[in-house]
Motif scaffolding. Sequence first.
Motif, PDB file in Angstrom:
ATOM      1  N   LEU A  42       0.825  -1.213   0.000  1.00 26.65           N
ATOM      2  CA  LEU A  42       0.000   0.000   0.000  1.00 26.65           C
ATOM      3  C   LEU A  42       0.856   1.259   0.000  1.00 26.65           C
ATOM      4  O   LEU A  42       0.661   2.150  -0.823  1.00 26.65           O
ATOM      5  CB  LEU A  42      -0.933   0.001   1.212  1.00 26.65           C
ATOM      6  CG  LEU A  42      -2.044   1.057   1.200  1.00 26.65           C
ATOM      7  CD1 LEU A  42      -3.003   0.835   0.050  1.00 26.65           C
ATOM      8  CD2 LEU A  42      -2.790   1.048   2.523  1.00 26.65           C
ATOM      9  N   SER A  50      -1.140   4.204   5.609  1.00 30.01           N
ATOM     10  CA  SER A  50      -2.249   3.811   6.487  1.00 30.01           C
ATOM     11  C   SER A  50      -1.737   3.593   7.900  1.00 30.01           C
ATOM     12  O   SER A  50      -0.737   2.904   8.095  1.00 30.01           O
ATOM     13  CB  SER A  50      -2.902   2.523   5.962  1.00 30.01           C
ATOM     14  OG  SER A  50      -3.741   1.954   6.944  1.00 30.01           O
ATOM     15  N   GLY A  94     -11.526   1.665   3.285  1.00 24.06           N
ATOM     16  CA  GLY A  94     -11.002   2.246   2.058  1.00 24.06           C
ATOM     17  C   GLY A  94     -12.002   3.157   1.377  1.00 24.06           C
ATOM     18  O   GLY A  94     -11.634   4.232   0.875  1.00 24.06           O
ATOM     19  N   ILE A  98     -10.201   6.867   1.036  1.00 24.66           N
ATOM     20  CA  ILE A  98      -9.618   7.316  -0.232  1.00 24.66           C
ATOM     21  C   ILE A  98     -10.255   8.598  -0.749  1.00 24.66           C
ATOM     22  O   ILE A  98      -9.784   9.167  -1.746  1.00 24.66           O
ATOM     23  CB  ILE A  98      -9.734   6.224  -1.323  1.00 24.66           C
ATOM     24  CG1 ILE A  98     -11.207   5.910  -1.618  1.00 24.66           C
ATOM     25  CG2 ILE A  98      -8.956   4.983  -0.940  1.00 24.66           C
ATOM     26  CD1 ILE A  98     -11.395   5.012  -2.828  1.00 24.66           C
ATOM     27  N   THR A 109      -7.711   6.634   8.548  1.00 21.57           N
ATOM     28  CA  THR A 109      -7.461   5.206   8.801  1.00 21.57           C
ATOM     29  C   THR A 109      -7.167   4.966  10.276  1.00 21.57           C
ATOM     30  O   THR A 109      -7.605   3.968  10.846  1.00 21.57           O
ATOM     31  CB  THR A 109      -6.284   4.701   7.953  1.00 21.57           C
ATOM     32  OG1 THR A 109      -5.102   5.464   8.244  1.00 21.57           O
ATOM     33  CG2 THR A 109      -6.600   4.819   6.461  1.00 21.57           C
ATOM     34  N   LYS A 200      -6.866   2.571  -6.150  1.00 16.25           N
ATOM     35  CA  LYS A 200      -6.428   2.722  -4.757  1.00 16.25           C
ATOM     36  C   LYS A 200      -7.270   1.870  -3.820  1.00 16.25           C
ATOM     37  O   LYS A 200      -6.741   1.275  -2.868  1.00 16.25           O
ATOM     38  CB  LYS A 200      -6.499   4.200  -4.344  1.00 16.25           C
ATOM     39  CG  LYS A 200      -5.431   5.066  -5.001  1.00 16.25           C
ATOM     40  CD  LYS A 200      -5.275   6.400  -4.315  1.00 16.25           C
ATOM     41  CE  LYS A 200      -6.438   7.297  -4.518  1.00 16.25           C
ATOM     42  NZ  LYS A 200      -6.167   8.673  -4.008  1.00 16.25           N
ATOM     43  N   LEU A 201      -8.570   1.781  -4.091  1.00 18.34           N
ATOM     44  CA  LEU A 201      -9.436   0.957  -3.246  1.00 18.34           C
ATOM     45  C   LEU A 201      -9.090  -0.521  -3.380  1.00 18.34           C
ATOM     46  O   LEU A 201      -9.032  -1.248  -2.370  1.00 18.34           O
ATOM     47  CB  LEU A 201     -10.902   1.188  -3.615  1.00 18.34           C
ATOM     48  CG  LEU A 201     -11.939   0.375  -2.810  1.00 18.34           C
ATOM     49  CD1 LEU A 201     -11.832   0.697  -1.329  1.00 18.34           C
ATOM     50  CD2 LEU A 201     -13.355   0.648  -3.326  1.00 18.34           C
ATOM     51  N   PHE A 204      -5.984  -1.151  -1.493  1.00 18.07           N
ATOM     52  CA  PHE A 204      -6.267  -1.096  -0.060  1.00 18.07           C
ATOM     53  C   PHE A 204      -6.878  -2.406   0.423  1.00 18.07           C
ATOM     54  O   PHE A 204      -6.477  -2.956   1.450  1.00 18.07           O
ATOM     55  CB  PHE A 204      -7.216   0.068   0.231  1.00 18.07           C
ATOM     56  CG  PHE A 204      -7.258   0.475   1.672  1.00 18.07           C
ATOM     57  CD1 PHE A 204      -6.445   1.486   2.150  1.00 18.07           C
ATOM     58  CD2 PHE A 204      -8.117  -0.145   2.559  1.00 18.07           C
ATOM     59  CE1 PHE A 204      -6.467   1.868   3.489  1.00 18.07           C
ATOM     60  CE2 PHE A 204      -8.166   0.215   3.901  1.00 18.07           C
ATOM     61  CZ  PHE A 204      -7.328   1.229   4.367  1.00 18.07           C
TER      62      PHE A 204
END
Length: 326
Positions: A42, A50, A94, A98, A109, A200-201, A204
């Motif tokens: 990540l 995170s 996430g 995000i 987070t 990005k999700l 994650f």
Amino acid sequence: MNRKIGYGIVFALLLAAPFVVYPVFLMKLLCFALFACAFNLLIGFTGLLSFGHAAFFGGAGYITGWALRDAGLPTELGILLGVGAAALIGWVMGMLAIRRQGIYFTMITLALAQMLYFVFLQAKFTGGEDGLQGIPRGKLLGMIDLSVDLNLYYLVLAIAIAGFAIIMRTVQSPFGQVLKAVKENEPRAISLGYDVDKYKLLAFVLSAALAGLAGATKTLIFSSETLTDAHWSMSGLVVLMTLVGGLGTLVGPIVGAVIIIALENKLGELGNLLADMTSVEWFRGIGDSVTIVTGLIFIVCVLAFRRGIVGELIAFVGRSGKVKAG
């Protein structure tokens, strides 16, 4: 070819290691190495810091422990439920996180992970402050007794290798190249037509699932699960492992995890050895100052090894190669 030979040598050493070193200690190393690699996926390749990975690590551990002890499920299914729970938690976190970038992403987070920590503290199935104790290891495929440390070690080794292979394949895939592009220049990735938030999700959730796999494995190793694994300090520990080993490298987090966990477990023995060799009794107290020693190592790495241990080695080899070519 040389790389394959290197992998073969490492694999052979890992197979023989439990006959030389205490298997439970080795399993702990493998577990945290996988955790650090999942976190590095990540931050190192997507650029998302995170501070909530303890939620996935501890959450998977609690679900796996409950499934094995209270629900009486097979070991394989218990681990899968833990990984699934971590992936679900990662998807929810996430989706919320995000939406923001930088320090705001990190704080979201952290806040969500601490909310989950207090849920675990109050929930009945987690055992509260006492945690879950006496979790059975069970049998693999109903045949192999995992209460034998040697049998469990090879299962943990297989899980760690599989997790590392998934991370390596992800990084080297077109999906991984997009993640690197997002890290280097997100606006340019958007201009090229990529749905950055979706990538990005996905990163994650994948990172959360692999961290959950490490957490579920740790629960199996120690037959227990406590709030320590879900506390924010565990998130800080995995950040430290990654930075010390080498951010954005495949092997760096493994090296960092080995160094930090070895310090936590063997620093007292090292202090006693130094005291016996030098007759300086002060060394016997080093074992009670693990956090101080770890902090000093972190400071040295930040000041002298900005890329981490493995990152600096790679850079040194690269400079040497250019000098020879010149």
